[in-house]
Design an enzyme around this catalytic site. Structure first.
Site, PDB file in Angstrom:
ATOM      1  CB  CYS A 230       7.574  32.807   7.307  1.00 21.54           C
ATOM      2  SG  CYS A 230       8.590  31.483   6.599  1.00 21.54           S
TER       3      CYS A 230
ATOM      4  NE  ARG B 290      14.104  37.508  -9.183  1.00 23.08           N
ATOM      5  CZ  ARG B 290      15.167  37.411  -8.398  1.00 23.08           C
ATOM      6  NH1 ARG B 290      15.017  37.156  -7.117  1.00 23.08           N
ATOM      7  NH2 ARG B 290      16.372  37.565  -8.887  1.00 23.08           N
TER       8      ARG B 290
ATOM      9  CB  CYS C 223      12.644  29.098  10.588  1.00 28.61           C
ATOM     10  SG  CYS C 223      13.636  30.598  10.760  1.00 28.61           S
TER      11      CYS C 223
ATOM     12  CB  CYS D 252      20.879  33.517  -5.766  1.00 31.49           C
ATOM     13  SG  CYS D 252      20.052  34.570  -4.545  1.00 31.49           S
TER      14      CYS D 252
ATOM     15  CB  CYS E  53      17.607  31.520  -5.498  1.00 32.65           C
ATOM     16  SG  CYS E  53      17.831  32.359  -3.916  1.00 32.65           S
TER      17      CYS E  53
ATOM     18  CB  CYS F 194      18.921  39.337  -4.396  1.00 30.85           C
ATOM     19  SG  CYS F 194      17.202  38.967  -4.778  1.00 30.85           S
TER      20      CYS F 194
ATOM     21  CB  CYS G  41       8.915  35.994   9.396  1.00 31.93           C
ATOM     22  SG  CYS G  41      10.702  36.182   9.614  1.00 31.93           S
TER      23      CYS G  41
END
Length: 332
Positions: A62, A263, A55, A131, A99, A191, A59
């Site tokens: 991550c 969650r 990616c 999702c 998801c 979400c 972040c």
């Protein structure tokens, strides 16, 4: 008397709730949870990384960011049949929401997106709530996902607006909010939650909850994650989040957003059953099940089934809200 659902919480009100003595806070949250939800029901979700690593975002938490050396291998988009096989196994193990996560900065209108739309249709046909979490979305992309049968879109705020640039510089907080707006306009459920343990202050946590609880419609699902510090990321040496902070976040979220699925997400692997039980008591009514959350470890289905049996919990059925609404319409 039931508390009204509010979208006009002040920072001071949230500050006061968040700083309530812990056992009193849990009692208040548990009381409200009992009024609005079936406390024996927990939504069981499974998360699969359908495209891993590489990616372009930065972040700080991550392991899938291309710029960090974390040992995560870059993998191309999975084949539809493999994804559906995984979804079927998750369904058989008790999951009702599936998801799919792709390590993209944003969705591009290309063949890969067409393949994801096909996967959405396939999972939907299995009778599961489907999702996706694919990065930033335009309005038309959100509409195409809705047409394919997407039930929910995950796009976390991560932290407060004030702390956000310390964690991510490759996109803005407003970019996040715009994607959520596009999702909402397309009629897909939202979400959206965050991560604690990113080096933020308690004030940052309060501000993030302020943003979530003051949206025109509360997110239908709010994941509360504890940072899983991964070697090779800028946050690899951050201190582990104490369970009491997770419980405080869950209880505050439950009081601010009484009907939302809250969650208990990343970080659950390190929790004992008694610690998880406190989270459920404080208002958590959704978990991720399965041995991985994208690329980080998670308790197995068998461990969770044993915990559910011990605590007297049961998985929430898929599409419960819609089925209730339809039955009420028929009765009317």
């Amino acid at each position: 008397m039931m508390q009204d659902i509010r979208n006009n919480w002040s920072l001071q009100e949230i500050h006061d709730i968040y700083n309530t003595p812990l056992l009193e806070l849990v009692f208040k949250a548990a009381t409200l949870h009992r009024q609005y939800n079936d406390t024996a029901e927990v939504q069981v979700c499974t998360l699969l990384s359908i495209k891993t690593g590489g990616c372009s975002e930065d972040c700080s938490y991550c392991p899938q960011a291309a710029r960090y050396n974390t040992g995560v291998d870059v993998q191309a988009l999975m084949k539809k049949e493999d994804v559906l096989q995984y979804a079927q196994k998750a369904k058989e193990a008790g999951s009702t929401r599936f998801c799919m996560g792709a390590a993209w900065r944003e969705v591009r209108d290309n063949r890969d997106f067409d393949r994801v739309l096909d996967m959405v249709k396939g999972v939907n046909e299995l009778g599961m709530e489907v999702c996706c979490t694919l990065g930033m979305l335009t309005e038309s992309q959100a509409e195409r996902l809705a047409e394919a049968g997407l039930y929910a879109y995950n796009h976390n705020l991560d932290t407060s607006k004030e702390h956000y640039s310390e964690i991510i510089t490759t996109r803005t907080y407003d970019d996040r909010l715009q994607t959520l707006d596009n999702v909402r306009k397309a009629g897909v459920t939202v979400c959206c939650g965050g991560i604690i343990g990113l080096g933020e202050t308690h004030e940052d946590r309060i501000r993030m909850l302020h943003t979530l609880s003051n949206m025109p419609e509360h997110p239908e699902s709010v994941p509360i994650n504890a940072l899983v510090a991964i070697k090779g990321t800028p946050l690899e040496n951050n201190e582990k989040v104490v369970v009491w902070d997770m419980i405080r976040m869950i209880a505050t979220a439950r009081i601010l957003m009484p009907k939302t699925m809250v969650r208990l997400s990343a970080g659950r692997t390190d929790m004992s059953i008694s610690e998880q039980a406190m989270c459920f008591m404080a208002g958590a009514n959704s978990i991720f099940a399965g041995d991985k959350l994208l690329t980080t470890p998670n308790p197995s289905f068998d461990e969770d089934n044993a915990m559910f049996e011990l605590l007297g919990l049961k998985p929430r059925k898929a599409f419960k809200e819609e089925k209730q609404y339809l039955s009420e319409m028929v009765e009317a």
